[in-house]
Enzyme design. Structure first.
Site, PDB file in Angstrom:
ATOM      1  N   GLY A 275       0.829  -1.217   0.000  1.00 24.22           N
ATOM      2  CA  GLY A 275       0.000   0.000   0.000  1.00 24.22           C
ATOM      3  C   GLY A 275       0.854   1.254   0.000  1.00 24.22           C
ATOM      4  O   GLY A 275       1.880   1.308   0.676  1.00 24.22           O
TER       5      GLY A 275
ATOM      6  N   ARG B  78      13.438  10.129  -2.696  1.00 23.19           N
ATOM      7  CA  ARG B  78      14.353  11.269  -2.930  1.00 23.19           C
ATOM      8  C   ARG B  78      15.617  11.132  -2.071  1.00 23.19           C
ATOM      9  O   ARG B  78      16.751  11.302  -2.566  1.00 23.19           O
ATOM     10  CB  ARG B  78      13.603  12.566  -2.583  1.00 23.19           C
TER      11      ARG B  78
ATOM     12  N   ARG C  67       0.641  -5.028  -5.574  1.00 21.48           N
ATOM     13  CA  ARG C  67       0.810  -6.284  -4.829  1.00 21.48           C
ATOM     14  C   ARG C  67       0.957  -7.347  -5.921  1.00 21.48           C
ATOM     15  O   ARG C  67       0.076  -7.486  -6.760  1.00 21.48           O
ATOM     16  CB  ARG C  67      -0.402  -6.544  -3.933  1.00 21.48           C
TER      17      ARG C  67
ATOM     18  N   ASP D 171       5.211  -5.000   6.080  1.00 18.54           N
ATOM     19  CA  ASP D 171       5.786  -6.319   6.400  1.00 18.54           C
ATOM     20  C   ASP D 171       5.610  -7.334   5.278  1.00 18.54           C
ATOM     21  O   ASP D 171       6.460  -8.210   5.100  1.00 18.54           O
ATOM     22  CB  ASP D 171       5.312  -6.850   7.763  1.00 18.54           C
TER      23      ASP D 171
ATOM     24  N   THR E 183       4.165   2.496   5.829  1.00 17.96           N
ATOM     25  CA  THR E 183       2.759   2.069   5.876  1.00 17.96           C
ATOM     26  C   THR E 183       2.020   2.942   6.876  1.00 17.96           C
ATOM     27  O   THR E 183       2.580   3.280   7.927  1.00 17.96           O
ATOM     28  CB  THR E 183       2.607   0.582   6.277  1.00 17.96           C
TER      29      THR E 183
ATOM     30  N   ASP F 252      -0.187   2.039   8.738  1.00 20.90           N
ATOM     31  CA  ASP F 252      -0.629   1.232   9.888  1.00 20.90           C
ATOM     32  C   ASP F 252       0.295   1.335  11.108  1.00 20.90           C
ATOM     33  O   ASP F 252      -0.127   1.051  12.218  1.00 20.90           O
ATOM     34  CB  ASP F 252      -0.710  -0.258   9.492  1.00 20.90           C
TER      35      ASP F 252
ATOM     36  N   ASP G 291       2.649  -0.659  12.099  1.00 18.86           N
ATOM     37  CA  ASP G 291       2.498  -1.950  12.777  1.00 18.86           C
ATOM     38  C   ASP G 291       3.693  -2.875  12.559  1.00 18.86           C
ATOM     39  O   ASP G 291       3.558  -4.091  12.651  1.00 18.86           O
ATOM     40  CB  ASP G 291       1.227  -2.651  12.262  1.00 18.86           C
TER      41      ASP G 291
ATOM     42  N   ARG H  31      -6.367  -3.346   8.726  1.00 18.86           N
ATOM     43  CA  ARG H  31      -6.947  -4.692   8.635  1.00 18.86           C
ATOM     44  C   ARG H  31      -6.494  -5.556   9.804  1.00 18.86           C
ATOM     45  O   ARG H  31      -7.244  -6.332  10.339  1.00 18.86           O
ATOM     46  CB  ARG H  31      -6.478  -5.324   7.316  1.00 18.86           C
TER      47      ARG H  31
END
Ligand code: F6P
Length: 337
Positions: free
Chosen positions: A25, A35, A86, A117, A140, A142, A144, A186
């Site tokens: 994502g 850059r 993906r 990940d 990301t 997230d 996470d 998610r």
């Protein structure tokens, strides 16, 4: 080709040309990282190749040289100029073999992978199979990934959610409604948790919580009816009780007197110009990634710990999970009396 032949190719070639790829994502600040990596590489006399469309571009040999000027004017842009995807083919041995042959032909000695990940899992397998040095940059919304307290894009997404929900709160208050707002994540609830705290949500529901059901039912049956005239329930996309639509329908059926509405923030959370924090972190980590490659590192992610650069083996970054600070979760109960 045997493993030792591959090893010989690697050993006989010094680091001269690196490839950069964005995968999974998109996240605001990825361009700032591209850059920084490009310029730090050129500063160290390395050639740089941009690989388009994530791992798919490696399988299809979709490469382009990147100069210092090619990455001008992108620092403040969301998304990724290299595009992302993906890629199912890269999950197969044949796909990865094809990708490796393409890198060989283009004389790319090492890779910088910017992603989450899932992207690092691919990088770890690829690096082991073909003995090619890869350094990861966590990108990301997230936040996470194990081993780093920060991932590029998180701060921008957090602020985007806060701005959006502040606006929804105006309508919630004017109409006396409860809004069920679904935030991305998610598998991870940090974005929902911190945005919920920042906007003063009455309830925050995240996959990592064990008390979701209890907290939600207490709010619907007691909290709202007792004194509130409007309310915000923030739900992480991956919450175990279901998404915002399902929960709102259930709450509406059980409480026909309440005026309930749903708002799914969706991909607006991934876009937009990166905040100053995301630009600065991306720049620091981008430079550190090149330094790590020059230092002969292989299969590591660059992260931040106590705001300092840290190196985390891919094997740990992809296998372990970040835990949620339970103090943050418990704050809900105190603040929502
Ligand atoms: O990992 C980032 C993320 O935005 C998650 O929060 C979300 O669940 C997922 O990606 C959505 O992915 P896609 O854009 O492929 O639907």
């Amino acid at each position: 080709m045997t493993k030792s032949e591959k090893t010989n190719i690697r050993q006989s070639r010094e680091l001269k040309k690196i490839g950069i790829i964005t995968s999974g994502g998109d996240a605001p600040g990825m361009n700032a990282a591209i850059r920084a990596v490009t310029r730090a590489a050129i500063y160290n006399k390395l050639e740089v190749v941009g690989i388009n469309h994530g791992y798919k571009g490696m399988v299809d040999a979709d490469f382009r040289p990147l100069s210092s000027r090619d990455v001008s004017g992108i620092l403040q842009q969301g998304g990724t100029i290299l595009k992302t995807a993906r890629c199912a083919e890269f999950r197969t041995k044949e796909g990865r073999e094809k990708a490796y042959q393409n890198l060989q032909k283009a004389e790319i000695d090492a890779l910088v992978v910017i992603g989450g990940d899932g992207s690092f899992t691919g990088a770890l397998i690829f690096s082991k199979e073909f003995n090619i040095p890869i350094v990861g940059i966590p990108g990301t919304i997230d936040n996470d990934i194990y081993g780093t307290e920060y991932t590029i894009g998180y701060d921008t997404a957090l602020n985007t959610v806060v701005q959006a929900v502040d606006k929804i709160k105006d309508t919630a208050a004017s109409h006396g409604r409860i809004f069920f707002i679904e935030v991305m994540g998610r598998e991870a609830g940090l974005l929902a948790l911190n945005s919920g705290i920042a906007i003063g949500a009455e309830v925050i529901l995240i996959p990592e919580s064990t008390k979701d059901k209890e907290v939600f039912e207490r709010y619907i049956s007691k909290g709202y009816k007792r004194k509130k005239t409007s309310g915000i329930v923030v739900i992480a996309e991956g919450d175990k009780m279901g998404g915002a639509i399902k929960l709102a329908e259930k709450a509406q059926q059980e409480n026909p007197d309440l005026e309930i509405r749903v708002s799914i923030l969706g991909h607006m959370q991934r876009g937009g110009s990166p905040t100053a924090k995301d630009r600065i972190v991306a720049t620091r980590i981008g430079i550190a990634a090149i330094e790590a490659l020059l230092d002969d590192q292989q299969s590591i992610m660059i992260g931040l710990r106590n705001n300092r650069i840290t190196h985390v083996p891919f094997s740990k970054a992809v296998r372990l999970k970040n835990s949620i600070d339970t103090d943050l979760l418990n704050m809900q109960e105190i603040i929502n009396i």
